[in-house]
Design a protein around this motif. Structure first.
Motif, short mmCIF file in Angstrom:
data_model
loop_
_atom_site.label_atom_id
_atom_site.label_comp_id
_atom_site.label_asym_id
_atom_site.label_seq_id
_atom_site.Cartn_x
_atom_site.Cartn_y
_atom_site.Cartn_z
N PRO A 112 3.18 13.00 7.86
CA PRO A 112 2.01 12.13 7.75
C PRO A 112 1.50 11.96 6.32
O PRO A 112 0.95 10.91 5.99
CB PRO A 112 0.96 12.79 8.64
CG PRO A 112 1.40 14.21 8.77
CD PRO A 112 2.89 14.20 8.66
N TRP A 115 2.74 8.92 4.47
CA TRP A 115 2.39 7.62 5.03
C TRP A 115 0.91 7.29 4.96
O TRP A 115 0.48 6.27 5.49
CB TRP A 115 2.89 7.52 6.47
CG TRP A 115 4.36 7.72 6.53
CD1 TRP A 115 5.03 8.86 6.85
CD2 TRP A 115 5.36 6.76 6.20
NE1 TRP A 115 6.38 8.66 6.75
CE2 TRP A 115 6.61 7.38 6.36
CE3 TRP A 115 5.31 5.42 5.79
CZ2 TRP A 115 7.80 6.71 6.12
CZ3 TRP A 115 6.50 4.76 5.56
CH2 TRP A 115 7.73 5.41 5.73
N SER A 116 0.14 8.15 4.33
CA SER A 116 -1.29 7.87 4.23
C SER A 116 -1.79 8.30 2.85
O SER A 116 -1.17 9.11 2.18
CB SER A 116 -2.06 8.60 5.33
OG SER A 116 -1.90 9.99 5.21
N GLU A 117 -2.92 7.78 2.47
CA GLU A 117 -3.50 8.01 1.15
C GLU A 117 -4.45 9.20 1.08
O GLU A 117 -5.11 9.39 0.10
CB GLU A 117 -4.25 6.75 0.69
CG GLU A 117 -3.34 5.57 0.46
CD GLU A 117 -2.38 5.78 -0.70
OE1 GLU A 117 -2.77 6.39 -1.71
OE2 GLU A 117 -1.23 5.33 -0.58
N ARG A 122 -6.72 8.57 7.61
CA ARG A 122 -5.32 8.90 7.89
C ARG A 122 -4.89 8.44 9.28
O ARG A 122 -3.82 7.85 9.44
CB ARG A 122 -5.07 10.39 7.75
CG ARG A 122 -3.64 10.79 8.21
CD ARG A 122 -3.32 12.21 7.99
NE ARG A 122 -3.05 12.33 6.56
CZ ARG A 122 -2.86 13.47 5.94
NH1 ARG A 122 -2.94 14.59 6.60
NH2 ARG A 122 -2.60 13.50 4.67
N GLU A 123 -5.71 8.72 10.27
CA GLU A 123 -5.34 8.36 11.65
C GLU A 123 -5.09 6.86 11.78
O GLU A 123 -4.12 6.44 12.41
CB GLU A 123 -6.42 8.82 12.64
CG GLU A 123 -6.51 10.33 12.78
CD GLU A 123 -5.22 10.98 13.24
OE1 GLU A 123 -4.56 10.42 14.14
OE2 GLU A 123 -4.87 12.04 12.69
N GLU A 125 -4.30 4.73 9.36
CA GLU A 125 -3.10 4.37 8.60
C GLU A 125 -1.84 4.70 9.37
O GLU A 125 -0.90 3.91 9.40
CB GLU A 125 -3.08 5.09 7.25
CG GLU A 125 -4.06 4.54 6.24
CD GLU A 125 -3.95 5.26 4.92
OE1 GLU A 125 -2.94 5.04 4.22
OE2 GLU A 125 -4.85 6.04 4.59
N LEU A 126 -1.82 5.88 9.98
CA LEU A 126 -0.64 6.28 10.75
C LEU A 126 -0.45 5.39 11.97
O LEU A 126 0.67 4.99 12.29
CB LEU A 126 -0.73 7.75 11.16
CG LEU A 126 -0.67 8.74 9.99
CD1 LEU A 126 -0.84 10.17 10.50
CD2 LEU A 126 0.63 8.59 9.21
N ARG A 129 1.10 2.21 10.74
CA ARG A 129 2.53 2.39 10.42
C ARG A 129 3.37 2.44 11.69
O ARG A 129 4.44 1.84 11.76
CB ARG A 129 2.75 3.67 9.61
CG ARG A 129 2.29 3.58 8.21
CD ARG A 129 3.05 2.51 7.49
NE ARG A 129 2.81 2.60 6.08
CZ ARG A 129 3.50 1.96 5.18
NH1 ARG A 129 4.48 1.18 5.53
NH2 ARG A 129 3.20 2.07 3.92
#
Length: 154
Positions: A112, A115-117, A122-123, A125-126, A129
């Motif tokens: 993870p 794939w996130s900044e 984060r959740e 963004e994931l 994706r």
């Protein structure tokens, strides 16, 4: 068989043994890597999947020479040297788009941080994706959709 003996349908993607996902638009970029890739044997055991679903396991990687001249602009700007490589491959059974999408989703979930900044958002963004993976209609389009990296800098 060797990389040079395969008529790959590009772009191709690769899944390393640690569930990371990589992508290459052409043979030139597939057969180029940085020194860390060779030193740490990062591609050993990796599966390469062509756009048409054919796939191979990397049995070994051999450095065949330099991938660029000593006085290239990249080198003058301090970029690490790149090697030209050839893979020893074992042909495997072809896979479907659905199988590749499942592996791509598993890769995103396994890494993870790639794939996130950061923690905040984060959740979302994931989820985005994973939704991108679900929307692709061809294996090769994962390379651009996910912005997959090559081993050239590693």
């Amino acid at each position: 068989m060797k990389t040079s003996q395969v008529d790959f349908a590009f772009p191709v993607i690769g899944f390393t043994t640690d569930e990371d996902i990589w992508g290459w638009p052409d043979l030139d970029r597939l057969t180029k890597c940085g020194s860390l890739t060779l030193k740490d044997r990062m591609q050993d055991g990796m599966e390469i999947i062509a756009s048409d679903g054919r796939r191979w396991r990397v049995l070994s990687v051999t450095r065949t020479g330099r991938a660029e001249p000593l006085l290239s602009l990249r080198r003058l700007l301090g970029a690490p040297p790149q090697s030209r490589i050839e893979h020893e491959l074992e042909a495997l059974e072809p896979v479907t788009l659905k199988e590749v999408q499942a592996r791509a989703r598993a890769s995103i979930k396994a890494h993870p941080d790639f794939w996130s900044e950061g923690e905040e958002g984060r959740e979302a963004e994931l989820r985005n994706r994973l939704a991108d993976v679900d929307r692709v209609t061809a294996i090769g389009s994962l390379v651009d959709t996910l912005g997959l990296d090559t081993f050239e800098s590693y």
